[in-house]
Design an enzyme around this catalytic site. Structure first.
Site, PDB file in Angstrom:
ATOM      1  N   HIS A   1       5.402   6.103  11.357  1.00  0.00           N
ATOM      2  CA  HIS A   1       4.715   6.004  10.129  1.00  0.00           C
ATOM      3  C   HIS A   1       3.751   7.171   9.839  1.00  0.00           C
ATOM      4  O   HIS A   1       2.677   6.895   9.796  1.00  0.00           O
ATOM      5  CB  HIS A   1       3.938   4.584   9.944  1.00  0.00           C
ATOM      6  CG  HIS A   1       3.645   4.367   8.521  1.00  0.00           C
ATOM      7  ND1 HIS A   1       3.934   4.934   7.485  1.00  0.00           N
ATOM      8  CD2 HIS A   1       3.145   2.980   8.308  1.00  0.00           C
ATOM      9  CE1 HIS A   1       3.443   4.249   6.417  1.00  0.00           C
ATOM     10  NE2 HIS A   1       3.091   3.146   6.786  1.00  0.00           N
TER      11      HIS A   1
ATOM     12  N   ARG B   1      11.410   3.896   3.362  1.00  0.00           N
ATOM     13  CA  ARG B   1      11.034   3.089   4.398  1.00  0.00           C
ATOM     14  C   ARG B   1      12.381   2.175   4.726  1.00  0.00           C
ATOM     15  O   ARG B   1      13.054   1.838   3.900  1.00  0.00           O
ATOM     16  CB  ARG B   1       9.891   2.091   3.673  1.00  0.00           C
ATOM     17  CG  ARG B   1       9.555   0.897   4.961  1.00  0.00           C
ATOM     18  CD  ARG B   1       8.405   0.103   4.510  1.00  0.00           C
ATOM     19  NE  ARG B   1       7.341   0.937   4.842  1.00  0.00           N
ATOM     20  CZ  ARG B   1       5.977   0.370   5.027  1.00  0.00           C
ATOM     21  NH1 ARG B   1       5.802  -0.988   4.343  1.00  0.00           N
ATOM     22  NH2 ARG B   1       4.982   0.989   5.200  1.00  0.00           N
TER      23      ARG B   1
ATOM     24  N   ARG C   1       0.757  -1.170   0.080  1.00  0.00           N
ATOM     25  CA  ARG C   1       0.055   0.094   0.157  1.00  0.00           C
ATOM     26  C   ARG C   1       1.011   1.042   0.178  1.00  0.00           C
ATOM     27  O   ARG C   1       0.638   2.296  -0.791  1.00  0.00           O
ATOM     28  CB  ARG C   1      -0.793  -0.218   1.038  1.00  0.00           C
ATOM     29  CG  ARG C   1      -2.109  -0.632   1.191  1.00  0.00           C
ATOM     30  CD  ARG C   1      -2.720  -1.050   2.254  1.00  0.00           C
ATOM     31  NE  ARG C   1      -1.795  -2.321   2.741  1.00  0.00           N
ATOM     32  CZ  ARG C   1      -1.933  -3.577   2.367  1.00  0.00           C
ATOM     33  NH1 ARG C   1      -2.832  -3.825   1.435  1.00  0.00           N
ATOM     34  NH2 ARG C   1      -0.923  -4.173   2.746  1.00  0.00           N
ATOM     35  N   THR C   2       1.731   1.291   0.687  1.00  0.00           N
ATOM     36  CA  THR C   2       2.568   2.529   1.033  1.00  0.00           C
ATOM     37  C   THR C   2       3.242   2.791  -0.240  1.00  0.00           C
ATOM     38  O   THR C   2       3.202   4.363  -0.722  1.00  0.00           O
ATOM     39  CB  THR C   2       3.485   2.658   2.505  1.00  0.00           C
ATOM     40  OG1 THR C   2       2.932   2.085   3.437  1.00  0.00           O
ATOM     41  CG2 THR C   2       4.070   3.848   2.648  1.00  0.00           C
TER      42      THR C   2
ATOM     43  N   LYS D   1      27.500  -3.438  -3.584  1.00  0.00           N
ATOM     44  CA  LYS D   1      29.017  -3.713  -3.691  1.00  0.00           C
ATOM     45  C   LYS D   1      29.604  -3.119  -2.455  1.00  0.00           C
ATOM     46  O   LYS D   1      30.824  -2.813  -2.501  1.00  0.00           O
ATOM     47  CB  LYS D   1      29.311  -2.784  -4.992  1.00  0.00           C
ATOM     48  CG  LYS D   1      28.566  -3.228  -6.137  1.00  0.00           C
ATOM     49  CD  LYS D   1      29.078  -2.183  -7.334  1.00  0.00           C
ATOM     50  CE  LYS D   1      28.236  -2.360  -8.496  1.00  0.00           C
ATOM     51  NZ  LYS D   1      28.489  -1.256  -9.475  1.00  0.00           N
TER      52      LYS D   1
HETATM   53  C1  NCD Z   1       1.914  -0.866   8.366  1.00  0.00           C
HETATM   54  C2  NCD Z   1       3.362  -0.604   8.339  1.00  0.00           C
HETATM   55  O1  NCD Z   1       4.135  -1.158   7.414  1.00  0.00           O
HETATM   56  O2  NCD Z   1       3.851  -0.139   9.485  1.00  0.00           O
HETATM   57  N1  NCD Z   1       1.422  -1.038   7.050  1.00  0.00           N
HETATM   58  C3  NCD Z   1       1.048  -0.237   5.858  1.00  0.00           C
HETATM   59  O3  NCD Z   1       2.068   0.757   5.876  1.00  0.00           O
HETATM   60  N2  NCD Z   1       0.140  -0.242   5.640  1.00  0.00           N
HETATM   61  C4  NCD Z   1       1.599  -1.742   9.340  1.00  0.00           C
HETATM   62  C5  NCD Z   1       1.914  -3.194   9.188  1.00  0.00           C
HETATM   63  O4  NCD Z   1       2.564  -3.612   8.541  1.00  0.00           O
HETATM   64  O5  NCD Z   1       1.338  -3.936  10.105  1.00  0.00           O
END
Ligand code: NCD
Length: 294
Positions: free
Chosen positions: A125, A97, A48-49, A76
């Site tokens: 997040h 991320r 999703r993100t 590398k």
């Molecule tokens: C969340 C995350 O990655 O922290 N998911 C997301 O971004 N939709 C929550 C999760 O992974 O449980």
């Protein structure tokens, strides 16, 4: 230009402005990111993100550079810092991320371009929290005067941690429900002490007076020894029917594992797919905010 590393970077007014802008995107088509290059750099899995940021960027006329750590010079031996420096040369904004807490802050510290934290370990997040709040905003037209129950692995879930920072700004009542050992860290609990109306290890009790139930999965990637939820932590139509007094809405950042029965998916209680949809509108607003183009 502004980075978004923590929800604490935003005021209550900023959050409401972002919600209004996201709402505008539910109907409008603007091309505010023409000629902008958006780099997504994900060192942890994401559906999703990553895709909602990319979809948001493309919908606004932007271009995507997709960094893949498996195919980069990290293999590398290149350092994180040098990798971030390259992102600064090739793009206008970096969405990152990373499994390490503080990684987005570190990237921001050495960047001249805005950096968006798309999740740093179990820390924060912020864009997830903004889309969660936007989902509530779309339902109620404001962000005050409701009861929300945060449930599940409150210890490790970064979406919960950012949500706590945001909820302390609004006039809401908070219920915390976690199985033993997965409770919210005390420093975070203290931040919402003035909002907290119940803390329990019983999901049945927790949902009685809640308008929203925000469920989370066990974050096994943070500790592989964590046990699965037992049956009393699985949300089913029966649990809702018997124990929820209000017309409760179920939220979840997703992915779910088995903590929400699929039998609820088509019910009026399910808000989790709406959240995923709202993620695109909110991330359009976040990209514009960060790049200073609205
Ligand atoms: C969340 C995350 O990655 O922290 N998911 C997301 O971004 N939709 C929550 C999760 O992974 O449980």
């Amino acid at each position: 230009m502004k980075s978004l590393i923590s929800i604490n970077d935003l005021s209550k007014d900023d959050i409401i402005r972002l919600c209004n802008r996201a709402f505008y995107h539910t109907a409008a088509h603007t091309q505010t990111l023409i000629n902008k290059i958006i780099m997504t750099m994900f060192f942890e899995p994401s559906t999703r993100t990553k895709f909602s940021f990319e979809s948001a960027a493309l919908r606004l006329g932007g271009n995507i550079l997709n960094f893949s750590s498996d195919h980069s010079s990290l293999q590398k031996g290149e350092s994180f810092n040098d990798t971030i420096r390259m992102a600064n040369i090739y793009s206008d904004i970096l969405i990152i991320r990373h499994p390490e807490e503080g990684a987005a802050f570190k990237a921001c510290d050495i960047s001249d371009i805005p950096v968006i934290n798309a999740g740093d370990g179990k820390n924060e997040h912020p864009s997830q929290t903004l889309l969660d709040l936007f989902t509530i905003f779309r339902e109620r037209q404001n962000l005050d005067n409701y009861t929300i129950c945060l449930a599940g692995d409150l210890k490790h879930n970064r979406a919960i941690h950012s949500l706590i920072y945001a909820l302390k700004l609004f006039n809401v009542s908070v219920i915390l429900a976690a199985p033993p050992g997965l409770e919210l860290p005390l420093d975070l609990e203290h931040l919402i002490a003035h909002r907290l109306i119940l803390k329990t290890s019983s999901l049945e009790k927790a949902i009685q007076n809640a308008d929203y139930l925000y469920m989370t999965r066990v974050q096994k990637e943070r500790d592989e020894n964590l046990p699965d939820y037992d049956n009393s932590w699985i949300i089913t139509p029966e649990l809702i029917k018997i124990h929820a007094f209000k017309d409760i809405k179920i939220m979840h950042p997703l992915p779910r594992v088995n903590e929400i029965s699929t039998e609820l998916d088509l019910s009026s209680h399910a808000l989790y797919f709406e959240q995923a949809k709202n993620g695109v509108f909110m991330r359009m607003a976040i990209l514009e905010y960060a790049l200073g183009v609205w």
